[in-house]
Design a protein around this motif. Structure first.
Motif, short mmCIF file in Angstrom:
data_model
loop_
_atom_site.label_atom_id
_atom_site.label_comp_id
_atom_site.label_asym_id
_atom_site.label_seq_id
_atom_site.Cartn_x
_atom_site.Cartn_y
_atom_site.Cartn_z
N SER A 1 -1.40 0.05 -5.45
CA SER A 1 -1.98 -1.73 -4.74
C SER A 1 -2.97 -1.57 -3.75
O SER A 1 -2.11 -0.45 -3.15
N GLN B 1 -2.04 -7.30 -14.02
CA GLN B 1 -1.50 -6.61 -13.07
C GLN B 1 0.03 -6.49 -12.50
O GLN B 1 -0.45 -5.69 -11.63
N ALA C 1 1.66 -3.33 -11.73
CA ALA C 1 1.93 -3.14 -10.69
C ALA C 1 3.08 -2.94 -10.28
O ALA C 1 4.22 -2.20 -9.58
N HIS D 1 -0.83 -7.19 5.41
CA HIS D 1 -1.41 -6.28 5.05
C HIS D 1 0.09 -4.55 5.03
O HIS D 1 -0.64 -3.71 5.01
N GLU E 1 -6.56 -6.95 -3.76
CA GLU E 1 -5.44 -7.01 -4.08
C GLU E 1 -4.84 -8.42 -3.97
O GLU E 1 -4.80 -9.18 -5.07
N LEU E 2 -4.47 -8.01 -2.93
CA LEU E 2 -3.97 -8.92 -1.74
C LEU E 2 -4.90 -10.17 -2.06
O LEU E 2 -4.07 -11.71 -2.17
N SER F 1 3.53 -5.70 0.29
CA SER F 1 2.37 -6.83 0.79
C SER F 1 2.18 -7.61 -0.36
O SER F 1 2.46 -9.06 -1.55
N HIS F 2 2.15 -6.62 -1.55
CA HIS F 2 1.13 -7.03 -2.83
C HIS F 2 1.89 -7.39 -3.88
O HIS F 2 2.67 -8.58 -4.09
N GLN F 3 3.50 -5.99 -3.18
CA GLN F 3 5.00 -7.09 -5.19
C GLN F 3 5.32 -8.06 -4.54
O GLN F 3 5.90 -8.59 -5.54
#
Length: 301
Positions: free
Chosen positions: A279, A268, A272, A216, A283-284, A220-222
């Motif tokens: 984010s 999404q 982003a 997290h 979402e992750l 991490s989301h990207q």
């Protein structure tokens, strides 16, 4: 005078005996006696079972000391086992006594033998009472006839046991094993996530494994979005953009049922990667679940 006194004593004695017999009869009631089914062709080593079931007044009980001892042997008959079960019913007790005998007699010709009569003395009550199991006769048959000088010449061949056709059972067994193997392979195919398994290392399977490893931390989301885009690009053969989704779905119709999820993913991703959308951890997790659904769709599940 003397004769009348003697007669009176005898009458009183007979009366007491009859009353005692009546008391014993009312205290013990034989319900059932079972003996072996066959009373002939009994040979050495055979086991003979017999039982007696009696109903006894609750004032009496059957002590262990009145039971014959296991292993007692007489006239070639040995008491192999004895078992007693009791059940209380109001003011009566039902005893179920099972006796098992084994024949060890040695004789050269047929003879009449018998299982002994058994006397079980009950304790308690105001008068004496007992359970009587009468003797049971049977014919004992020797293994060889009397006067045989050469037993080998008189031996009879053993008959082979009948054979059963088990081919049908084998067919059902192989069918069941096949179904079991198919089910196990199916479970592995659905749930396994190892790259070395055949047909398990598709584009979205790789993306799902990579996304699962992401923490997290910032970015991490990207990274998860990038892994998903790489999977789409690998399947498409080049970079896939939103306006080319119809072409992608035409080439990969198994993803048609995921059209809404694919549109939501690209929306999404654009927000982003090219917008100012911040984010979050939720979402992750959504991307991780989405990549798993894409993996399953890739495998045809």
């Amino acid at each position: 005078m003397r004769n009348s006194i003697v007669k009176s004593i005898l009458a009183i004695s007979l009366t007491l005996l009859s009353l005692q017999g009546f008391a014993q009869a009312s205290a013990v009631k034989v319900l059932n006696i079972t003996n072996p089914h066959h009373s002939n062709a009994i040979q050495i080593g055979d086991v003979l079972n017999r039982t007696i079931e009696v109903e006894v007044s609750s004032a009496y009980h059957l002590p262990k000391t009145s039971l014959p001892l296991k292993g007692d042997s007489k006239d070639g008959i040995e008491l192999r086992d004895i078992a007693v079960q009791s059940t209380q019913h109001g003011d009566t007790t039902t005893y179920h006594i099972a006796l098992s005998y084994q024949v060890f007699a040695s004789a050269a010709k047929p003879m009449v033998m018998r299982l002994p009569n058994v006397h079980f003395t009950l304790a308690g009550g105001t008068t004496s009472a007992a359970i009587e199991m009468p003797a049971w006769q049977f014919w004992y048959s020797p293994l060889v006839a009397e006067g045989i000088t050469n037993a080998k010449e008189n031996m009879q061949p053993q008959s082979k046991p009948p054979l059963f056709d088990v081919s049908t059972h084998y067919s059902w067994l192989w069918l069941a094993l096949s179904v079991l193997a198919t089910g196990l392979i199916g479970l592995i195919y659905v749930n396994a996530d190892k790259s070395w398994l055949p047909f398990m290392n598709g584009a979205f399977a790789q993306a799902y494994r990579r996304i699962k490893k992401l923490g997290h931390s910032q970015g991490s989301h990207q990274h998860a979005l990038m892994y998903m885009h790489q999977a789409f690009n690998q399947l498409y053969g080049e970079n896939l953009f939103v306006h080319e989704l119809d072409k992608f779905l035409a080439a990969h119709p198994k993803f048609l049922k995921m059209r809404a999820d694919i549109d939501a993913f690209f929306t999404q991703s654009n927000a982003a990667l090219f917008g100012n959308h911040a984010s979050n951890g939720q979402e992750l997790q959504q991307l991780k679940a989405l990549s798993k659904r894409f993996r399953d769709c890739e495998r045809g599940i």
